[in-house]
Enzyme design. Structure first.
Site, mmCIF file in Angstrom:
data_model
loop_
_atom_site.group_PDB
_atom_site.id
_atom_site.type_symbol
_atom_site.label_atom_id
_atom_site.label_comp_id
_atom_site.label_asym_id
_atom_site.label_seq_id
_atom_site.Cartn_x
_atom_site.Cartn_y
_atom_site.Cartn_z
ATOM 1 N N ASP A 4 5.204 6.743 8.737
ATOM 2 C CA ASP A 4 4.552 5.858 9.713
ATOM 3 C C ASP A 4 5.379 5.636 10.969
ATOM 4 O OD1 ASP A 4 2.455 5.544 7.916
ATOM 5 O OD2 ASP A 4 3.432 3.853 6.927
ATOM 6 N N GLY A 64 5.022 7.128 13.719
ATOM 7 C CA GLY A 64 4.248 7.388 14.934
ATOM 8 C C GLY A 64 4.110 8.882 15.193
ATOM 9 N N LYS A 65 4.189 9.668 14.117
ATOM 10 C CA LYS A 65 4.100 11.139 14.245
ATOM 11 C C LYS A 65 2.772 11.554 14.867
ATOM 12 C CE LYS A 65 4.660 11.405 9.806
ATOM 13 N NZ LYS A 65 5.001 9.998 9.465
ATOM 14 N N LYS A 94 0.777 10.104 16.983
ATOM 15 C CA LYS A 94 0.730 9.959 18.441
ATOM 16 C C LYS A 94 1.586 11.038 19.121
ATOM 17 C CE LYS A 94 2.333 7.437 22.285
ATOM 18 N NZ LYS A 94 3.078 6.335 22.849
ATOM 19 N N ALA A 153 -1.207 10.800 3.919
ATOM 20 C CA ALA A 153 -0.825 10.584 5.312
ATOM 21 C C ALA A 153 -1.890 9.746 6.015
ATOM 22 C CB ALA A 153 -0.684 11.929 6.028
ATOM 23 N N GLY A 154 -1.456 8.945 6.965
ATOM 24 C CA GLY A 154 -2.386 8.221 7.833
ATOM 25 C C GLY A 154 -1.798 8.279 9.224
ATOM 26 N N HIS A 155 -2.314 9.176 10.057
ATOM 27 C CA HIS A 155 -1.749 9.392 11.392
ATOM 28 C C HIS A 155 -2.718 8.836 12.429
ATOM 29 C CE1 HIS A 155 0.905 12.921 9.770
ATOM 30 N NE2 HIS A 155 1.101 11.782 9.156
ATOM 31 N N GLN A 198 4.561 11.937 6.022
ATOM 32 C CA GLN A 198 5.570 11.095 5.368
ATOM 33 C C GLN A 198 6.884 11.139 6.173
ATOM 34 O OE1 GLN A 198 3.663 13.362 2.904
ATOM 35 N NE2 GLN A 198 2.259 11.729 3.384
ATOM 36 N N THR A 248 -3.677 2.671 3.464
ATOM 37 C CA THR A 248 -3.987 1.700 2.413
ATOM 38 C C THR A 248 -4.137 0.272 2.935
ATOM 39 O OG1 THR A 248 -1.629 1.436 2.024
ATOM 40 C CG2 THR A 248 -2.763 3.038 0.644
ATOM 41 N N LYS A 295 7.886 2.946 19.466
ATOM 42 C CA LYS A 295 7.702 1.499 19.319
ATOM 43 C C LYS A 295 8.859 0.679 19.894
ATOM 44 C CE LYS A 295 4.538 0.519 16.085
ATOM 45 N NZ LYS A 295 3.831 0.290 14.821
ATOM 46 N N LEU A 296 9.482 1.215 20.933
ATOM 47 C CA LEU A 296 10.536 0.451 21.601
ATOM 48 C C LEU A 296 9.964 -0.878 22.108
ATOM 49 C CD1 LEU A 296 13.532 0.651 22.599
ATOM 50 C CD2 LEU A 296 12.587 1.333 24.804
HETATM 51 P P1 GDP Z 1 2.373 8.206 11.464
HETATM 52 O O1 GDP Z 1 1.943 8.130 10.043
HETATM 53 O O2 GDP Z 1 3.806 8.588 11.613
HETATM 54 O O3 GDP Z 1 1.468 9.053 12.317
HETATM 55 O O4 GDP Z 1 2.265 6.710 12.038
HETATM 56 P P2 GDP Z 1 1.058 5.671 11.784
HETATM 57 O O5 GDP Z 1 -0.110 6.089 12.599
HETATM 58 O O6 GDP Z 1 0.851 5.460 10.334
HETATM 59 O O7 GDP Z 1 1.721 4.327 12.320
HETATM 60 C C1 GDP Z 1 2.242 4.234 13.588
HETATM 61 C C2 GDP Z 1 1.511 3.109 14.346
HETATM 62 O O8 GDP Z 1 2.245 2.812 15.507
HETATM 63 C C3 GDP Z 1 0.124 3.480 14.812
HETATM 64 O O9 GDP Z 1 -0.698 2.346 14.762
HETATM 65 C C4 GDP Z 1 0.332 3.931 16.250
HETATM 66 O O10 GDP Z 1 -0.803 3.700 17.066
HETATM 67 C C5 GDP Z 1 1.450 3.018 16.665
HETATM 68 N N1 GDP Z 1 2.369 3.566 17.663
HETATM 69 C C6 GDP Z 1 2.841 4.827 17.810
HETATM 70 N N2 GDP Z 1 3.753 4.905 18.801
HETATM 71 C C7 GDP Z 1 3.852 3.651 19.298
HETATM 72 C C8 GDP Z 1 4.655 3.050 20.331
HETATM 73 O O11 GDP Z 1 5.484 3.695 20.987
HETATM 74 N N3 GDP Z 1 4.484 1.704 20.537
HETATM 75 C C9 GDP Z 1 3.596 0.947 19.818
HETATM 76 N N4 GDP Z 1 3.490 -0.357 20.084
HETATM 77 N N5 GDP Z 1 2.843 1.485 18.845
HETATM 78 C C10 GDP Z 1 2.982 2.797 18.597
HETATM 79 P P1 IMO Z 2 2.468 9.138 6.868
HETATM 80 O O1 IMO Z 2 2.250 10.634 7.002
HETATM 81 C C1 IMO Z 2 4.372 5.923 4.641
HETATM 82 C C2 IMO Z 2 4.684 6.488 0.299
HETATM 83 C C3 IMO Z 2 3.851 5.594 -0.606
HETATM 84 C C4 IMO Z 2 4.754 5.543 -1.818
HETATM 85 C C5 IMO Z 2 5.329 6.972 -1.881
HETATM 86 C C6 IMO Z 2 4.579 7.908 -2.814
HETATM 87 O O2 IMO Z 2 1.351 8.314 7.375
HETATM 88 O O3 IMO Z 2 3.802 8.774 7.432
HETATM 89 P P2 IMO Z 2 2.250 9.186 -2.691
HETATM 90 O O4 IMO Z 2 0.846 8.666 -2.505
HETATM 91 O O5 IMO Z 2 2.667 10.154 -1.634
HETATM 92 O O6 IMO Z 2 2.498 9.706 -4.075
HETATM 93 O O7 IMO Z 2 3.184 7.873 -2.533
HETATM 94 O O8 IMO Z 2 5.249 7.469 -0.561
HETATM 95 N N1 IMO Z 2 3.900 7.219 1.324
HETATM 96 C C7 IMO Z 2 3.919 6.917 2.632
HETATM 97 N N2 IMO Z 2 4.542 5.922 3.302
HETATM 98 N N3 IMO Z 2 3.669 6.867 5.304
HETATM 99 C C8 IMO Z 2 3.070 7.883 4.651
HETATM 100 O O9 IMO Z 2 2.485 8.920 5.283
HETATM 101 C C9 IMO Z 2 3.150 7.925 3.242
HETATM 102 N N4 IMO Z 2 2.664 8.757 2.306
HETATM 103 C C10 IMO Z 2 3.151 8.331 1.136
HETATM 104 O O10 IMO Z 2 3.651 4.325 -0.031
HETATM 105 O O11 IMO Z 2 5.836 4.687 -1.571
HETATM 106 MG MG MG Z 3 1.079 6.794 8.708
#
Ligand code: GDP
Ligand code: IMO
Ligand code: MG
Length: 431
Positions: A20, A22-23, A25, A46-48, A230, A307, A337-338
């Site tokens: 999480d 911020g991959k 973005k 994953a949740g991007h 991840q 989730t 996220k600076l």
């Molecule tokens: P990922 O799984 O690595 O793609 O990240 P997620 O999407 O799960 O979580 C990152 C969150 O941070 C998302 O809601 C993005 O919209 C947000 N985000 C990404 N880059 C930035 C940033 O530079 N600043 C802020 N405030 N939010 C950001």
């Molecule tokens: P993105 O790609 C953050 C964590 C779960 C749990 C562990 C194992 O959005 O960064 P799993 O369902 O993979 O067997 O869970 O890994 N986890 C993540 N945490 N970002 C993710 O993906 C994750 N995918 C799995 O919360 O601790």
């Molecule tokens: Mg994510």
């Protein structure tokens, strides 16, 4: 900071912390200058998140490049592919005006993740006292079958009769395992053979040799972006085992999971938040005390994209970031996220851990050390002003620049990009 001479052929974007970062973005931003974007491991865990205009897309299975029309998006052999989730996402994107026709491909060698894997994951997590806190998307059970050499790949669906046999065997294996766990109600899983057969031809119509496609694209001068899921500390080998996911999230997985040789990769970007978060169980040495944890969670909107679970928040962990730089061979960092830190009067960074065995400057292999680690913090003054409109490093407040300089020193890695908001334009290209 680096001079950008590395921009080009095959770039990996991966998580440098616990996911999480911020991959999504960052991939969306870099997709602009790429021809192919490929996922190489993980699945719908994953949740991007990608913001385009006023719209938010949360992508689980499909690469975060899809929002750029004309770009080819691939799912490599290292991915566990949940076809139901995949087509749900595919159709939803199309219904929101994103045309995917002819530009999404799935590896013939990708493993299928089926409804019984999800059920096994959820039932196991529900019954065990040592919960990992998985996303419940079936990831562990699907990779277990892959490594156990019982998995079903996309290519195995080609022959109709063989496909039906393999799917039925898989379901019966799952039934026996579920029965051993005291679970006899298979629910929706009963229909999984017919459901998979119903989407078999649609899936096969997208099947391709991903490694070959990328290889030929590189040869013809195209640019490739490999999108990790991840993060490094969730890697099956290098993470905080067993509180990890079941795939290789580190840079080596980008080659093996997409089917190209490691020498084809020349730029490896580790995405890190300017602080840190973790969702799911396992140690988080720099975790904040409750009131500050809540504050950062609110400022950063730190709730899981898959989730909805609240993410635990902590100060930037320099020990982990240094480890990430080493095990991934990072060529650059992307600090996201600076802006979340904009209002804080003081900001801390850990550069070592104090443990009963002495001070550690390298990330330890055992969770006991991590659980007992007391971070050695350096505290720096905050900048207490908005960074959201900064588009070049010079636009940043002096204290923000000093903070970033310190992150570079601690990790011995140049910062290539800096995120200052959720929008595409809220990014600073340093390199
Ligand atoms: P990922 O799984 O690595 O793609 O990240 P997620 O999407 O799960 O979580 C990152 C969150 O941070 C998302 O809601 C993005 O919209 C947000 N985000 C990404 N880059 C930035 C940033 O530079 N600043 C802020 N405030 N939010 C950001
Ligand atoms: P993105 O790609 C953050 C964590 C779960 C749990 C562990 C194992 O959005 O960064 P799993 O369902 O993979 O067997 O869970 O890994 N986890 C993540 N945490 N970002 C993710 O993906 C994750 N995918 C799995 O919360 O601790
Ligand atoms: Mg994510």
């Amino acid at each position: 900071m680096s001079d950008g001479e590395n921009r080009g052929r095959c770039t990996v974007v991966l998580g440098g912390q616990w996911g999480d970062e911020g991959k999504g973005k960052v991939v969306d931003v870099l997709a602009e200058e790429s021809d192919i974007i490929a996922r190489y491991q993980g699945g719908a865990n994953a949740g991007h998140t990608v913001h385009v205009g006023d719209e938010e897309f949360i992508l689980h299975q499909i690469p975060s490049g899809i929002l750029h029309p004309e770009k080819r998006c691939l799912l490599g052999n290292g991915v566990v592919l949940d076809p139901i989730q995949f087509f749900r996402e595919y159709d939803e994107a199309e219904s929101r005006g994103v045309s995917l026709d002819g530009r999404v491909g799935v590896s013939l060698r990708a493993q299928l993740l089926l409804p019984y894997h999800r059920l096994l994951d959820q039932i196991r997590e529900g019954k065990t006292t040592k919960k990992i806190g998985t996303t419940g998307r079936g990831i562990g059970p699907a990779y277990e079958e892959k490594i156990g050499r019982r998995g079903i790949r996309v290519v195995d669906l080609k022959d109709e009769q063989e496909a039906r046999e393999r799917l039925t065997e898989g379901r019966e294996r799952a039934r026996a395992r579920l029965a051993a766990l005291g679970e006899t109600d298979l629910g929706a899983v009963e229909a999984c053979v017919e459901d998979a057969m119903a989407i078999r031809e649609r899936l096969l119509s997208l099947a391709t040799d991903v490694g070959l496609e990328i290889h030929e694209a590189i040869k013809s001068g195209k640019k490739i972006l490999l999108e990790g899921a991840q993060g490094t500390a969730l890697d099956i080998d290098h993470g905080t085992y067993p509180y990890v996911t079941s795939s290789t999230t580190t840079a080596g997985g980008a080659a093996s999971g997409s089917g190209i040789g490691p020498t084809a990769i020349h730029r490896i970007l580790g995405v890190v938040k300017a602080y840190i978060t973790r969702v799911g169980n396992g140690p988080l040495p720099t975790a904040l005390p409750p009131a500050m944890d809540e504050k950062v969670r609110t400022l950063g909107a730190e709730f899981g994209a898959t989730t909805g679970r609240p993410r635990r928040c902590g100060w930037f962990d320099g020990v982990l970031a240094r480890y990430s730089a080493r095990v991934n061979g990072l060529t650059g960092l992307v600090v996201t996220k600076l802006d979340v830190l904009d209002t804080l009067p003081e900001i801390s960074v850990a550069n070592a851990y104090r443990t009963p065995e002495g001070e550690l400057t390298e990330f330890p292999a055992d969770n006991r050390s991590l659980a007992n680690a007391e971070p050695v913090y350096e505290t720096m003054p905050g900048w207490e002003s908005s960074t959201a409109e900064a588009r070049k490093v010079e636009d940043l407040p002096r204290n923000a620049r000093a903070y970033l300089d310190r992150l570079e020193e601690i990790t011995s890695t140049p910062i290539d990009m800096i995120g200052v908001g959720t929008r595409r334009r809220q990014i600073i290209h340093v390199a």
